[in-house]
Design a protein around this motif. Structure first.
Motif, short mmCIF file in Angstrom:
data_model
loop_
_atom_site.label_atom_id
_atom_site.label_comp_id
_atom_site.label_asym_id
_atom_site.label_seq_id
_atom_site.Cartn_x
_atom_site.Cartn_y
_atom_site.Cartn_z
N GLN A 32 44.84 -42.94 21.00
CA GLN A 32 45.90 -41.97 20.73
C GLN A 32 46.96 -42.58 19.80
OE1 GLN A 32 47.86 -40.58 24.25
NE2 GLN A 32 49.04 -39.03 23.14
N ILE A 33 47.34 -43.83 20.06
CA ILE A 33 48.30 -44.50 19.18
C ILE A 33 47.74 -44.64 17.78
CG2 ILE A 33 49.44 -46.71 18.73
CD1 ILE A 33 49.94 -46.99 21.67
N THR A 36 47.82 -41.34 16.01
CA THR A 36 49.19 -40.98 15.64
C THR A 36 49.61 -41.71 14.37
OG1 THR A 36 49.73 -40.60 17.95
CG2 THR A 36 51.57 -40.91 16.45
N PHE A 37 49.31 -43.01 14.29
CA PHE A 37 49.67 -43.76 13.08
C PHE A 37 48.91 -43.26 11.87
CE2 PHE A 37 51.25 -47.35 15.82
CZ PHE A 37 52.55 -47.27 15.38
N THR A 39 47.92 -40.27 11.33
CA THR A 39 48.41 -38.95 10.97
C THR A 39 49.80 -39.00 10.35
OG1 THR A 39 47.13 -38.00 12.79
CG2 THR A 39 48.87 -36.64 11.84
N TYR A 40 50.68 -39.81 10.93
CA TYR A 40 52.09 -39.76 10.55
C TYR A 40 52.59 -40.95 9.76
CZ TYR A 40 52.31 -35.86 13.79
OH TYR A 40 52.11 -34.67 14.43
N TRP A 41 51.71 -41.80 9.19
CA TRP A 41 52.20 -42.97 8.48
C TRP A 41 53.05 -42.62 7.27
CZ3 TRP A 41 50.96 -44.22 3.49
CH2 TRP A 41 49.85 -43.60 2.94
#
Length: 60
Positions: A32-33, A36-37, A39-41
């Motif tokens: 999940q982490i 997230t990275f 997707t949102y970097w």
């Protein structure tokens, strides 16, 4: 704020989060982490840039 202080706060929060999550399935949490990275970097880079621009420089 001091960059060293901010990094320390982030590391403390991450350490607590990882400690709490030890009893659960870690692979799901790490995936999940990672997602997230991925997707949102670009957004994180933008926030870092805004922070660098908006913080006043120390003058002697």
């Amino acid at each position: 704020m001091n960059l060293r202080k901010n990094i320390g706060i982030i590391m403390m929060m991450l350490g607590v989060l990882l400690t709490i999550n030890q009893g659960q399935n870690q692979n799901e949490f790490l995936k999940q982490i990672q997602m997230t990275f991925k997707t949102y970097w670009p957004l994180m880079i933008s926030f870092i840039g805004i922070y660098m621009i908006s913080t006043p420089r120390k003058r002697r």
